[in-house]
Write a protein that holds these residues in place. Structure first.
Motif, short mmCIF file in Angstrom:
data_model
loop_
_atom_site.label_atom_id
_atom_site.label_comp_id
_atom_site.label_asym_id
_atom_site.label_seq_id
_atom_site.Cartn_x
_atom_site.Cartn_y
_atom_site.Cartn_z
N CYS A 162 35.94 49.40 0.71
CA CYS A 162 35.47 48.01 0.68
C CYS A 162 35.86 47.34 -0.64
O CYS A 162 35.45 47.80 -1.72
CB CYS A 162 33.96 47.98 0.84
SG CYS A 162 33.27 46.36 0.47
N THR A 164 34.85 44.52 -1.88
CA THR A 164 33.69 43.90 -2.53
C THR A 164 32.88 44.95 -3.30
O THR A 164 32.50 44.73 -4.47
CB THR A 164 32.78 43.23 -1.47
OG1 THR A 164 33.60 42.44 -0.61
CG2 THR A 164 31.74 42.36 -2.12
N CYS A 228 30.03 48.63 4.43
CA CYS A 228 30.89 48.67 3.25
C CYS A 228 30.83 50.08 2.67
O CYS A 228 29.75 50.68 2.62
CB CYS A 228 30.40 47.67 2.21
SG CYS A 228 30.47 45.96 2.76
N CYS A 287 30.62 40.57 3.97
CA CYS A 287 31.91 41.20 3.69
C CYS A 287 32.60 41.47 5.03
O CYS A 287 31.94 41.73 6.03
CB CYS A 287 31.67 42.50 2.93
SG CYS A 287 33.18 43.32 2.45
N CYS A 289 34.02 44.02 6.04
CA CYS A 289 33.69 45.34 6.60
C CYS A 289 32.57 45.21 7.64
O CYS A 289 32.51 45.99 8.59
CB CYS A 289 33.18 46.29 5.52
SG CYS A 289 34.23 46.41 4.07
ZN LIG Z 1 32.76 45.54 2.49
#
Ligand SMILES: [Zn+2]
Length: 321
Positions: A162, A164, A228, A287, A289
């Motif tokens: 991920c 982020t 994530c 996010c 994900c």
């Molecule tokens: Zn993510």
């Protein structure tokens, strides 16, 4: 208090999942962090006073052990010991599907994993940490997907970790004493034997920076479960491509590696703690994900067996409502 979520039959099992689904959709972006690691991390977290053990069963069997539930710096955190109590599960026997499903079932939306690795690069020295950005998956004896006959789903995997969560970890390195490499390619091998010297050189030639045995399918399953996932790799040695100093016998070498792992685990704990603090303070963000399955399900949804939808409900339920 021990909270026991033992699903003894379907009715009880899915009644529980209904409650979990409600919990997940009510506040999906608030960080709820799963930490997967070894005893080095687990012992430190288990020593906290507010820890509860949460026993979760899943359609894929029980996870490696109970989840340790706690509030850490105002963030809901669940720790899972990957190799089980006493490190009795070798990498090929870790119940990766059950582990990820269990974390998903309790509402975890971000996983920070850690794992020991061998370094394939001179500059990644033992005790250094690496926030991995790529992986080469060489594992071949593990169930690497939640999706089987009756449901075809293909997640994107170009960025296996991920971005982020990796950014949050990298930001946390600013106040960190140990060297943390901000990217690295992890070669995931089946094990449990280590590489031959020829293989080790081949992994370097492929562009691998680290070699380990547990990142896959853990990271793949997390993406399929729309969580994530980021990995903090802890370098313990130089694998076998680099000759060990002739002055060290094998016992001394093992002691040296254990020392590297202990100190790297302390560093990883501190880095993960800083990251959790940041996650708790930041505004919750969505996010990609967390919508990984949006375009990934290729099967005609009307043809998918309701029993499979029921089985995978915490993961795919919202796409079949
Ligand atoms: Zn993510």
């Amino acid at each position: 208090m021990i909270l026991c979520l033992l699903w003894l039959h379907d009715l009880l099992r899915w009644a529980h999942v209904d409650n979990v689904s409600t919990m997940m959709t009510s506040d999906m972006n608030k960080p709820k962090v799963g930490i997967i690691g070894g005893s080095g991390l687990g012992d430190r977290l288990a020593a906290r006073k507010d820890v509860e053990q949460v026993f979760v069963d899943t359609p894929f069997g029980p996870p490696s052990g109970p989840l340790l539930s706690m509030t850490w710096h105002d963030v809901d955190v669940f720790f899972l010991s990957r190799h089980g109590e006493g490190h009795t599960l070798p990498p090929s026997a870790v119940p990766y599907q059950a582990n990820i499903f269990a974390l998903k079932s309790v509402g975890v939306n971000r996983i920070i994993a850690s794992g020991a690795v061998g370094s394939l690069r001179e500059e990644i020295q033992p005790e250094h940490l690496v926030v991995c950005d790529q992986v080469i998956d060489k594992t071949h004896q593990r169930n690497s997907s939640f999706f089987e006959q009756g449901l075809a789903a293909h997640i994107e995997w170009a960025e296996p970790f991920c971005p982020t969560l990796r950014s949050a970890l990298i930001e946390a390195t600013n106040s960190h004493k140990t060297t943390v490499h901000k990217k690295g390619t992890y070669v995931a091998m089946e094990g449990p034997q280590f590489s031959t010297r020829a293989e080790s050189h081949m992994h370097r030639a492929w562009g691998g920076d680290l070699i380990g045995m547990t990142c896959c399918p853990e990271a793949k399953l997390a993406r399929e479960a729309e969580m994530c996932y980021a990995l903090v790799a802890m370098a313990t040695d130089y694998d076998c491509w680099r000759e060990s100093p002739a002055t060290l016998d094998k016992h001394a070498l093992l002691q040296e590696i254990i020392g590297h792992l202990d100190r790297a685990a302390t560093s990883a704990f501190e880095l993960i703690e800083q990251t959790v603090i940041q996650l708790g303070k930041a505004n919750p963000t969505e996010c990609n994900c967390q919508s990984a399955l949006e375009l990934a399900i290729w099967s005609d949804k009307s043809k998918v067996d309701p029993a499979m939808i029921k089985k995978l409900r915490p993961i795919i339920g919202r796409y079949f409502e």
